[in-house]
Scaffold this motif. Structure first.
Motif, mmCIF file in Angstrom:
data_model
loop_
_atom_site.group_PDB
_atom_site.id
_atom_site.type_symbol
_atom_site.label_atom_id
_atom_site.label_comp_id
_atom_site.label_asym_id
_atom_site.label_seq_id
_atom_site.Cartn_x
_atom_site.Cartn_y
_atom_site.Cartn_z
ATOM 1 N N VAL A 36 11.944 9.409 -1.153
ATOM 2 C CA VAL A 36 10.894 9.300 -2.173
ATOM 3 C C VAL A 36 11.344 8.323 -3.251
ATOM 4 O O VAL A 36 12.513 8.278 -3.625
ATOM 5 C CB VAL A 36 10.552 10.686 -2.776
ATOM 6 C CG1 VAL A 36 11.781 11.319 -3.424
ATOM 7 C CG2 VAL A 36 9.419 10.583 -3.792
ATOM 8 N N ARG A 37 10.389 7.538 -3.727
ATOM 9 C CA ARG A 37 10.656 6.623 -4.831
ATOM 10 C C ARG A 37 9.491 6.681 -5.803
ATOM 11 O O ARG A 37 8.370 7.077 -5.453
ATOM 12 C CB ARG A 37 10.848 5.195 -4.347
ATOM 13 C CG ARG A 37 9.553 4.518 -3.893
ATOM 14 C CD ARG A 37 9.746 3.034 -3.616
ATOM 15 N NE ARG A 37 10.082 2.287 -4.800
ATOM 16 C CZ ARG A 37 10.505 1.024 -4.769
ATOM 17 N NH1 ARG A 37 10.660 0.392 -3.618
ATOM 18 N NH2 ARG A 37 10.779 0.389 -5.893
ATOM 19 N N VAL A 38 9.745 6.259 -7.017
ATOM 20 C CA VAL A 38 8.704 6.169 -8.033
ATOM 21 C C VAL A 38 8.010 4.818 -7.899
ATOM 22 O O VAL A 38 8.653 3.795 -7.655
ATOM 23 C CB VAL A 38 9.307 6.294 -9.448
ATOM 24 C CG1 VAL A 38 8.198 6.272 -10.501
ATOM 25 C CG2 VAL A 38 10.141 7.554 -9.570
ATOM 26 N N VAL A 39 6.689 4.823 -8.047
ATOM 27 C CA VAL A 39 5.918 3.582 -8.105
ATOM 28 C C VAL A 39 5.050 3.633 -9.351
ATOM 29 O O VAL A 39 4.206 4.525 -9.494
ATOM 30 C CB VAL A 39 5.042 3.388 -6.850
ATOM 31 C CG1 VAL A 39 4.129 2.180 -7.017
ATOM 32 C CG2 VAL A 39 5.918 3.211 -5.613
ATOM 33 N N LEU A 70 4.694 9.281 -6.662
ATOM 34 C CA LEU A 70 5.965 9.575 -6.021
ATOM 35 C C LEU A 70 5.757 9.200 -4.555
ATOM 36 O O LEU A 70 5.257 9.982 -3.754
ATOM 37 C CB LEU A 70 6.330 11.049 -6.189
ATOM 38 C CG LEU A 70 6.482 11.498 -7.643
ATOM 39 C CD1 LEU A 70 6.805 12.981 -7.709
ATOM 40 C CD2 LEU A 70 7.549 10.691 -8.362
ATOM 41 N N ALA A 71 6.095 7.966 -4.232
ATOM 42 C CA ALA A 71 5.707 7.391 -2.954
ATOM 43 C C ALA A 71 6.554 7.930 -1.811
ATOM 44 O O ALA A 71 7.784 7.990 -1.894
ATOM 45 C CB ALA A 71 5.816 5.871 -3.012
ATOM 46 N N LEU A 72 5.868 8.318 -0.738
ATOM 47 C CA LEU A 72 6.506 8.785 0.495
ATOM 48 C C LEU A 72 6.280 7.801 1.640
ATOM 49 O O LEU A 72 7.019 7.812 2.615
ATOM 50 C CB LEU A 72 5.949 10.152 0.893
ATOM 51 C CG LEU A 72 6.004 11.244 -0.186
ATOM 52 C CD1 LEU A 72 5.319 12.504 0.323
ATOM 53 C CD2 LEU A 72 7.427 11.527 -0.591
ATOM 54 N N GLU A 73 5.251 6.969 1.494
ATOM 55 C CA GLU A 73 4.914 5.999 2.532
ATOM 56 C C GLU A 73 4.690 4.624 1.919
ATOM 57 O O GLU A 73 4.280 4.506 0.765
ATOM 58 C CB GLU A 73 3.639 6.412 3.285
ATOM 59 C CG GLU A 73 3.749 7.709 4.049
ATOM 60 C CD GLU A 73 2.465 8.044 4.784
ATOM 61 O OE1 GLU A 73 1.535 7.194 4.789
ATOM 62 O OE2 GLU A 73 2.379 9.146 5.362
ATOM 63 N N ARG A 93 0.871 -1.186 0.000
ATOM 64 C CA ARG A 93 0.000 0.000 0.000
ATOM 65 C C ARG A 93 0.901 1.227 0.000
ATOM 66 O O ARG A 93 1.578 1.520 0.988
ATOM 67 C CB ARG A 93 -0.918 -0.008 1.222
ATOM 68 C CG ARG A 93 -1.968 1.100 1.205
ATOM 69 C CD ARG A 93 -2.844 1.025 2.442
ATOM 70 N NE ARG A 93 -3.585 -0.218 2.506
ATOM 71 C CZ ARG A 93 -4.764 -0.429 1.898
ATOM 72 N NH1 ARG A 93 -5.316 0.536 1.186
ATOM 73 N NH2 ARG A 93 -5.366 -1.581 2.017
ATOM 74 N N TRP A 94 0.912 1.941 -1.125
ATOM 75 C CA TRP A 94 1.783 3.102 -1.286
ATOM 76 C C TRP A 94 0.979 4.384 -1.123
ATOM 77 O O TRP A 94 -0.208 4.434 -1.476
ATOM 78 C CB TRP A 94 2.420 3.109 -2.680
ATOM 79 C CG TRP A 94 3.204 1.888 -3.015
ATOM 80 C CD1 TRP A 94 2.789 0.825 -3.771
ATOM 81 C CD2 TRP A 94 4.551 1.590 -2.630
ATOM 82 N NE1 TRP A 94 3.786 -0.115 -3.867
ATOM 83 C CE2 TRP A 94 4.879 0.333 -3.183
ATOM 84 C CE3 TRP A 94 5.509 2.266 -1.876
ATOM 85 C CZ2 TRP A 94 6.123 -0.261 -3.001
ATOM 86 C CZ3 TRP A 94 6.742 1.688 -1.692
ATOM 87 C CH2 TRP A 94 7.045 0.437 -2.244
ATOM 88 N N ARG A 95 1.645 5.429 -0.650
ATOM 89 C CA ARG A 95 0.986 6.732 -0.529
ATOM 90 C C ARG A 95 1.957 7.825 -0.904
ATOM 91 O O ARG A 95 3.126 7.808 -0.507
ATOM 92 C CB ARG A 95 0.482 6.949 0.890
ATOM 93 C CG ARG A 95 -0.302 8.261 1.051
ATOM 94 C CD ARG A 95 -0.845 8.410 2.449
ATOM 95 N NE ARG A 95 -1.633 9.633 2.593
ATOM 96 C CZ ARG A 95 -2.203 10.031 3.722
ATOM 97 N NH1 ARG A 95 -2.083 9.289 4.820
ATOM 98 N NH2 ARG A 95 -2.889 11.153 3.757
ATOM 99 N N GLY A 96 1.470 8.788 -1.699
ATOM 100 C CA GLY A 96 2.266 9.927 -2.116
ATOM 101 C C GLY A 96 1.544 10.677 -3.213
ATOM 102 O O GLY A 96 0.488 10.246 -3.693
#
Length: 303
Positions: free
Chosen positions: A123-126, A106-109, A22-25
């Protein structure tokens, strides 16, 4: 399985190279629009700024696209030197990044917590449905440009080379004419029983087989998983337990398969909403990437 066909060049990831989190950003689409990328009907880009590029890294130059089908979004990480390049880079099509339903983040969580360093903090790309090689960790720079990333890992790795590319030397002429992997293929994996594991036969003459399955690219969800114990002559439908109806999510599945005692080999195959079905044995490729033959658990001893 892919190395059982023929040895591959590089790491054999086996069945473990998958993430279901579960990604958030913020959406990449929103960031690019804020930076000045304009979605118009005309696919021909009109360039303003330097060298046809618009870097979302604090620079003030802009490239305004009156259309987005010709562009690319490149991602760069300069945090550590890589094996074949001084930095890591990748790219996706601008059109993909700008789809409202593409969910590129741009995932932060991750799973309700801030990203850990090993998962790409800060930060990473998803990019859902796309090879993890494009989901750049420790993101330093985003660039909108007319060509795909020229980083080694976009141009000379993570490509499904033709079978004629039998070794590194033979592959040289194919790298520049083979497209970089984007969408991952439909796939399924048997998690239980494992190869050569001993399992008990139930009173009903069945063995419980469990695993996960993933759709191809954006063509989810997975709508069917089947299991065979006779080399694919007959198939039994599995029950989808979790992830049902979710476009980007894997599904967890279970099947009760009729069989007898002795050594058995179980196979699984998945079908997604787009109608993509696993093949028994896709063609070998030098890097061993995008292999999606039947999930398999061999030489299981049923007692």
């Amino acid at each position: 399985m892919r190395t059982l066909l023929k040895e591959v060049e590089g790491i054999d990831w086996g069945d473990a190279a998958v993430m279901n989190c579960r990604w958030r950003g913020p959406r990449l689409r929103d960031v690019l629009m804020k930076a000045g990328v304009n979605l118009g009907e005309n696919a021909k880009p009109e360039m303003n700024g330097h060298a046809g590029q618009n870097s979302c890294n604090g620079n003030t130059s802009h490239s305004i696209y009156n259309g987005h089908s010709k562009g690319h979004v490149a991602f760069a990480c300069f945090q550590t030197e890589c094996q074949d390049e001084r930095w890591y880079g990748a790219s996706i099509e601008l059109e993909r990044a700008m789809r409202e339903d593409g969910d590129v983040l741009l995932a932060l969580e991750m799973n309700g917590k801030p990203l850990s360093p090993k998962h790409g903090f800060p930060v990473r790309v998803v990019v859902p449905g796309v090879a993890g090689a494009r989901c750049v960790k420790w993101l330093d720079r985003i660039t909108v440009q007319l060509e795909e990333s020229q980083n080694h890992y976009q141009t000379h790795d993570y490509k499904v080379l033709p079978p004629e590319a039998i070794d590194r030397e033979a592959a040289k002429k194919y790298w520049d004419v083979t497209p970089a992997i984007q969408d991952m293929p439909v796939n399924s994996v048997i998690a239980h029983p494992l190869n050569e594991e001993k399992v008990g036969l139930s009173k009903n003459g069945t063995v419980t087989v469990e695993g996960y399955a993933l759709p191809q690219g954006a063509q989810g969800p997975v709508v069917r998983v089947e299991v065979s114990v006779d080399g694919g002559k007959t198939w039994a439908d599995a029950e989808i337990l979790a992830g049902k109806g979710q476009r980007w999510c894997w599904v967890l599945w279970r099947a009760e398969v009729k069989t007898g005692r002795g050594k058995r080999t179980f196979a699984s195959r998945a079908t997604d909403q787009g109608g993509n079905v696993q093949a028994k044995c896709p063609k070998w490729n030098l890097r061993g990437v995008c292999y999606n033959g039947y999930g398999e658990s061999k030489d299981v001893e049923v007692i």
